[in-house]
Design a protein around this motif. Structure first.
Motif, short mmCIF file in Angstrom:
data_model
loop_
_atom_site.label_atom_id
_atom_site.label_comp_id
_atom_site.label_asym_id
_atom_site.label_seq_id
_atom_site.Cartn_x
_atom_site.Cartn_y
_atom_site.Cartn_z
N GLY A 207 38.12 37.26 54.09
CA GLY A 207 39.55 37.41 54.28
C GLY A 207 40.29 37.78 53.01
N LEU A 208 41.45 38.41 53.18
CA LEU A 208 42.30 38.76 52.05
C LEU A 208 43.01 37.50 51.56
CD1 LEU A 208 43.58 40.93 50.23
CD2 LEU A 208 45.27 41.32 52.04
N LEU A 209 42.73 37.11 50.32
CA LEU A 209 43.23 35.85 49.77
C LEU A 209 44.47 36.06 48.90
CD1 LEU A 209 39.81 34.36 48.60
CD2 LEU A 209 41.05 33.75 50.69
N THR A 210 45.48 35.24 49.09
CA THR A 210 46.59 35.19 48.13
C THR A 210 46.13 34.30 46.97
OG1 THR A 210 47.55 33.22 49.15
CG2 THR A 210 48.28 35.38 49.98
N ARG A 211 46.84 34.40 45.86
CA ARG A 211 46.52 33.56 44.70
C ARG A 211 46.67 32.08 45.07
NH1 ARG A 211 44.60 34.09 39.24
NH2 ARG A 211 44.94 32.00 38.37
N PRO A 234 40.47 35.85 42.80
CA PRO A 234 40.82 36.26 41.43
C PRO A 234 39.68 36.06 40.43
CG PRO A 234 42.64 35.04 42.43
CD PRO A 234 41.47 34.93 43.38
N ALA A 235 39.50 37.06 39.58
CA ALA A 235 38.39 37.05 38.64
C ALA A 235 38.44 35.86 37.69
CB ALA A 235 38.36 38.36 37.86
N PRO A 257 31.54 41.95 41.29
CA PRO A 257 31.51 43.36 40.86
C PRO A 257 32.17 43.63 39.52
CG PRO A 257 33.13 43.05 42.62
CD PRO A 257 32.35 41.77 42.51
N GLU A 258 33.10 42.76 39.08
CA GLU A 258 33.83 43.06 37.84
C GLU A 258 33.04 42.69 36.59
OE1 GLU A 258 35.07 38.82 38.93
OE2 GLU A 258 34.82 40.73 39.99
N LEU A 259 31.91 42.00 36.75
CA LEU A 259 31.15 41.54 35.58
C LEU A 259 30.34 42.67 34.96
CD1 LEU A 259 29.71 38.10 36.78
CD2 LEU A 259 31.83 38.55 35.53
N THR A 260 30.21 42.62 33.64
CA THR A 260 29.26 43.51 32.97
C THR A 260 27.88 42.90 33.12
OG1 THR A 260 29.41 42.36 30.85
CG2 THR A 260 31.05 44.09 31.29
#
Length: 283
Positions: A207-211, A234-235, A257-260
């Motif tokens: 689901g699309l999460l709000t903060r 959130p990352a 996905p945002e991790l190196t």
């Protein structure tokens, strides 16, 4: 071996002629023989007729459950005793096999049958074709609407989807919201508030999460691994879970996905030879 012992083998023999098969159709239900007859890839018309009109209901039930038999033949069971309708409604349930659907006229009779059990078993069958289910999304029976909502959502017009999202039946609203929660934060939040705890895993992962909701679910420690797999989580919150005591949570964070690759490698998780990892949805 006696002649009687050879009968089940004959029943399954693909080269056995129709006249021989007719002679071995039992007068009463015999599992070894009847099962082999209805499981044949090719059932001669005369033999199918003998099973269709057999006086023993258990024999007719075996025909109704046969996934290899001609759907037209199975549909003709509806012309027999009325109690056989439930046999046709339940139909074959093979494991990982495709069953040819019944003729449309058979579904018309089954879905309008006077017995609710027959109607509901029919609509919930995994083998009902899409074109039969689509019109049921606006049916007065909530079981019909729920099944159509779950099974053929992508085939429904926009106005019908909108009706299902606001359906008076909460179970149908839940089913519809599950289809749109990946792009609708409000419905995601509603699902979190109204579903039981054990049902929340897919919602929190997809689901699309709000903060605000993400922080609340993280503080609640509700399905943290599923949260970490959600690309809208959130990352910075996911980074806090990189040292979670549960190795499955750390694994989920390492798949973000945002991790190196260096950040991924820094998370305390080792893939053992026997581990089985799910495919990453974002990949």
């Amino acid at each position: 071996m006696t002649a009687r012992d050879a009968v089940p083998g004959l029943a399954a023999n693909p080269s056995a002629p129709a006249d021989v098969l007719l002679r071995i159709v039992p007068t009463e239900h015999d599992w070894d023989v009847v099962t082999r007859l209805v499981w044949r890839k090719s059932l001669p018309a005369e033999v199918g007729e003998a099973l269709l009109t057999h006086p023993d209901r258990r024999v007719r039930a075996a025909l109704a459950e046969s996934w290899g038999s001609d759907p037209e033949l199975r549909a003709r069971l509806l012309d027999g005793p009325d109690s056989d309708a439930i046999l046709v409604a339940c139909g074959p349930t093979p494991y990982r096999a495709t069953v040819a659907p019944l003729p449309d006229r058979a579904y018309e009779r089954l879905l309008s049958h006077e017995r609710p059990l027959v109607r509901h078993e029919t609509v919930m069958s995994a083998h009902v074709p899409v074109h039969v289910l689509v019109p049921l999304a606006v049916h007065e029976d909530p079981v019909f609407r729920l099944t159509a909502c779950r099974r053929v959502w992508s085939e429904l017009p926009d106005d019908v989807r909108a009706r299902l999202l606001d359906d008076p039946d909460r179970g149908i609203r839940h089913a519809a919201a599950l289809h749109v929660m990946h792009e609708d934060a409000e419905r995601t939040a509603w699902l979190v508030e109204t579903l039981d705890h054990w049902q929340l895993g897919d919602v929190l992962e997809t689901g699309l999460l709000t903060r605000e909701l993400a922080e609340r679910m993280m503080a609640d420690d509700s399905h943290p691994a599923r949260l970490a797999l959600n690309p809208t989580f959130p990352a910075d919150l996911a980074a806090r879970l990189a040292h979670h005591e549960d190795p499955q949570v750390r694994l989920a964070v390492s798949a973000r996905p945002e991790l190196t690759e260096d950040q991924r490698a820094a998370i305390d998780w080792t893939v053992a030879p026997e581990d089985r990892l799910d495919v990453l949805k974002w990949v």
